[in-house]
Design an enzyme around this catalytic site. Structure first.
Site, PDB file in Angstrom:
ATOM      1  N   ASP A  91      16.653 -37.279 -25.740  1.00 44.88           N
ATOM      2  CA  ASP A  91      17.546 -36.280 -26.322  1.00 44.88           C
ATOM      3  C   ASP A  91      18.636 -36.989 -27.127  1.00 44.88           C
ATOM      4  OD1 ASP A  91      19.438 -34.181 -26.818  1.00 44.88           O
ATOM      5  OD2 ASP A  91      18.603 -33.088 -25.124  1.00 44.88           O
ATOM      6  N   SER A 137      19.127 -28.570 -29.432  1.00 47.90           N
ATOM      7  CA  SER A 137      17.984 -28.937 -28.594  1.00 47.90           C
ATOM      8  C   SER A 137      17.086 -27.751 -28.251  1.00 47.90           C
ATOM      9  CB  SER A 137      18.476 -29.598 -27.305  1.00 47.90           C
ATOM     10  OG  SER A 137      19.154 -30.795 -27.582  1.00 47.90           O
ATOM     11  N   THR A 168      16.462 -28.488 -23.285  1.00 50.64           N
ATOM     12  CA  THR A 168      15.212 -29.206 -23.520  1.00 50.64           C
ATOM     13  C   THR A 168      14.181 -28.969 -22.426  1.00 50.64           C
ATOM     14  OG1 THR A 168      16.397 -30.862 -24.825  1.00 50.64           O
ATOM     15  CG2 THR A 168      14.197 -31.456 -24.023  1.00 50.64           C
ATOM     16  N   PHE A 202      18.862 -33.430  -8.052  1.00 48.85           N
ATOM     17  CA  PHE A 202      19.630 -34.567  -7.549  1.00 48.85           C
ATOM     18  C   PHE A 202      21.111 -34.520  -7.906  1.00 48.85           C
ATOM     19  CE2 PHE A 202      15.214 -35.928  -8.306  1.00 48.85           C
ATOM     20  CZ  PHE A 202      14.856 -36.192  -6.992  1.00 48.85           C
ATOM     21  N   GLU A 228      12.305 -35.898 -20.090  1.00 47.94           N
ATOM     22  CA  GLU A 228      13.460 -35.970 -20.995  1.00 47.94           C
ATOM     23  C   GLU A 228      14.498 -36.950 -20.479  1.00 47.94           C
ATOM     24  OE1 GLU A 228      17.136 -33.312 -22.845  1.00 47.94           O
ATOM     25  OE2 GLU A 228      16.437 -33.026 -20.798  1.00 47.94           O
ATOM     26  N   ASP A 266      21.998 -38.049 -25.249  1.00 46.19           N
ATOM     27  CA  ASP A 266      22.729 -37.060 -26.040  1.00 46.19           C
ATOM     28  C   ASP A 266      24.172 -36.936 -25.580  1.00 46.19           C
ATOM     29  OD1 ASP A 266      22.675 -34.555 -27.858  1.00 46.19           O
ATOM     30  OD2 ASP A 266      23.228 -33.689 -25.927  1.00 46.19           O
ATOM     31  N   HIS A 278      27.718 -37.551 -27.530  1.00 41.11           N
ATOM     32  CA  HIS A 278      28.713 -36.486 -27.697  1.00 41.11           C
ATOM     33  C   HIS A 278      30.103 -36.951 -27.257  1.00 41.11           C
ATOM     34  CE1 HIS A 278      26.396 -33.199 -29.215  1.00 41.11           C
ATOM     35  NE2 HIS A 278      25.578 -33.114 -28.171  1.00 41.11           N
ATOM     36  N   ASP A 283      14.522 -35.077 -29.958  1.00 38.99           N
ATOM     37  CA  ASP A 283      14.685 -33.716 -30.469  1.00 38.99           C
ATOM     38  C   ASP A 283      15.548 -33.692 -31.718  1.00 38.99           C
ATOM     39  OD1 ASP A 283      16.814 -34.535 -28.946  1.00 38.99           O
ATOM     40  OD2 ASP A 283      16.988 -32.685 -27.784  1.00 38.99           O
ATOM     41  N   HIS A 313      25.499 -33.551 -33.420  1.00 39.10           N
ATOM     42  CA  HIS A 313      24.157 -33.967 -33.799  1.00 39.10           C
ATOM     43  C   HIS A 313      24.154 -34.329 -35.287  1.00 39.10           C
ATOM     44  CE1 HIS A 313      22.424 -31.148 -30.445  1.00 39.10           C
ATOM     45  NE2 HIS A 313      23.142 -32.141 -29.967  1.00 39.10           N
TER      46      HIS A 313
END
Length: 534
Positions: free
Chosen positions: A76, A126, A189, A300, A345, A350, A354, A391, A490
């Site tokens: 991602d 995404s 995703t 988790f 993924e 990602d 960010h 993606d 993005h």
């Protein structure tokens, strides 16, 4: 051709022919007449010839349905600059200069580019991009596995707009199925593989607006439990526990659930499936026996799983790595003689970007590479289609003119007039040093103890700062940004596709992102096999 270049080319080719030839040449590959090792004339040329030789040996299986198994890895936010920087970082962590290193998935023989735009977005999100990859149809920003006829966030507009995903088709055809992510498993995703909603943020029933409830739309987590194609989902592993348990329940981390309907979907999983298991920590994960488990749910973290740099392995909050989850998933799925489809993924690449924290984004990219390496070892390219892609990308840059081997997370040091690495840092027009990697927008510079998502607790700091006495290679360093925003964005350029196995030859050139579904469909004959079973 330049005469000097022609001579160099000929001698290099002679060196390639000499290697391993025990005829007229010496046993060490040197020329028997003068002792010259021609293979040392220019190693770059020799290596290039060797790669061509290996490529000529590739076998292509063009038959529809030739892939028994298919694994789609999605990094991602893993744009080309991220792949390059992670390659260099991993090489440098191994004691190399870095540039010559290769990530595991970069060894896959077929490579292409995917255009990532959404139907209504030049720069995508995404939800729309993953929908394209798993349904074969492009859609709008924020929409999950529904066609562009929907209005984002409007349940009433969704009638007749659901798209069938590759995971659903695989289950219909009798294959085993799995989805793994380091993000919340209800995040855009992974959600696109099993859910259908006009708003990616409807992760639990607490997120549904009144309009969605009155018009009968379901939240993403509940749709995971409602997945009734074939024998259902066999493996689901990631974060996002909070969307599966009631708001009256406290999880092992001491955090409350979000559900308002009082449903505990983790218990419902155990009730729904035979030979099923639910695990919430790495210790429980390690104890999970693939031979006796046919349906495994692993959640988790209450929210996203930890960044690879922050991941702990012990106690109730310890988490398995992406490679460990991939390996366990394959062990469970490959018991099915018909085969399996697994989607994995690396979701936190990602998030690192960010936050403007390159160290975390790159370490999570390296973790993805390790997961791919494990998958390559546990499967065969003769019957398993392996695809690795992203993606979308990020506004993450590699710039300046650093000398080869300069730390990828460090300050730029170029080459001096003598061609040797400079002793001092390169500086900008104001005399300030600068880093090799940076961001076009975002929160900008910060030098924190922890880093990562901690950055959101501080104000944006765009522009240039004096980095002379700052450790830019620390995990808490956040790179400078040009345009101040509350979060880095993005980017819109194409992303890489790497593939091997049956059907991989269809990954060529620059393609629309939804092409990936059609490659998988051809390789596994998903639609035809699903229709025959129904």
């Amino acid at each position: 051709m330049n005469k000097k270049l022609l001579v160099l080319s000929i001698t290099a080719m002679l060196g390639l022919a000499a290697c391993g030839d025990d005829g007229e040449n010496g046993a060490d590959g040197s020329d028997g007449n003068n002792g010259q090792d021609w293979s040392a004339v220019n190693q770059w040329f020799v290596d290039g010839q060797s790669r061509v030789t290996q490529a000529q040996k590739l076998s292509v299986n063009n038959q529809a349905g030739a892939a028994k198994n298919m694994i789609l890895f999605v990094g991602d936010g893993m744009g080309v600059s991220t792949v390059t920087a992670a390659r260099i970082l991993e090489g440098q962590l191994k004691g190399q200069t870095g540039e010559e290193h290769t990530l595991a998935f970069e060894t896959l023989p077929y490579v292409g580019l995917a255009k990532t735009y959404n139907v209504d977005g030049q720069t995508p999100d995404s939800a729309g991009t993953m929908t394209a990859m798993v349904t074969g149809v492009k859609t709008d920003v924020g929409v999950i596995s529904q066609a562009e006829g929907v209005t984002r966030g409007n349940c009433a507009s969704t009638d007749g707009q659901n798209l069938v995903t590759s995971l659903e088709l695989a289950a219909m055809a009798g294959l085993s199925t799995g989805v793994v992510s380091t993000a919340r498993i209800t995040h855009a995703t992974p959600a696109a593989t099993y859910a259908h909603v006009p708003e990616r943020n409807w992760e639990s029933d607490a997120d549904l607006p009144a309009e969605a409830i009155s018009n009968g739309c379901s939240d993403i987590a509940s749709q995971l439990l409602a997945f009734d194609h074939g024998s259902g989902l066999n493996v689901v592993m990631g974060g996002g526990r909070r969307a599966f348990i009631p708001n009256t329940v406290t999880d092992p981390e001491g955090k409350s659930g979000k559900r308002l309907d009082n449903r505990d979907l983790t218990n419902e999983w155990l009730t729904k499936y035979t030979n099923s298991a639910y695990v919430a920590s790495r210790d429980e994960f390690l104890a999970l026996d693939p031979d006796t488990t046919d349906h495994a749910l692993g959640l988790f973290n209450s929210s996203h799983m930890e960044y690879e740099l922050d991941r702990t392995t012990d106690g109730v909050t310890g988490e398995p790595s992406l490679a460990e989850m991939t390996a366990k998933s394959i062990d469970i799925l490959q018991k099915n003689d018909k085969g399996f489809v697994l989607i994995v993924e690396a979701g936190r690449i990602d998030h690192g970007h960010h936050a403007g924290n390159a160290a975390r984004a790159l370490h999570d990219t390296i973790a993805l590479s390790e997961a791919v390496r494990v998958a390559m070892e546990k499967t065969s390219e003769k019957d398993t289609l392996l695809i690795v892609t992203a993606d979308h990308s990020h506004v993450f840059t590699i710039a300046g003119y650093p000398t080869r081997g300069n730390p990828i997370l460090g300050l730029v040091k170029g080459n001096g007039a003598d061609g040797q690495p400079a002793v001092t840092n390169a500086t900008d027009a104001n005399g300030l040093p600068y880093t090799t990697v940076g961001y076009a927008n975002g929160l900008g510079y910060a030098n924190l103890v922890t880093g990562g998502d901690e950055r959101y607790g501080y104000a944006a700091a765009p522009g240039r700062f004096d980095l002379n006495y700052v450790d830019t290679q620390s995990h808490g360093f956040h790179q400078e940004a040009l345009v101040p925003l509350s979060s880095e964005t993005h980017a819109g350029e194409d992303v890489g596709i790497f593939a091997s196995g049956p059907g991989a030859h269809l990954i060529q050139g620059t393609v629309e992102q939804n092409h990936l579904f059609h490659v998988m469909n051809h390789a596994g004959n998903l639609v035809k096999n699903a229709e025959e079973v129904q």
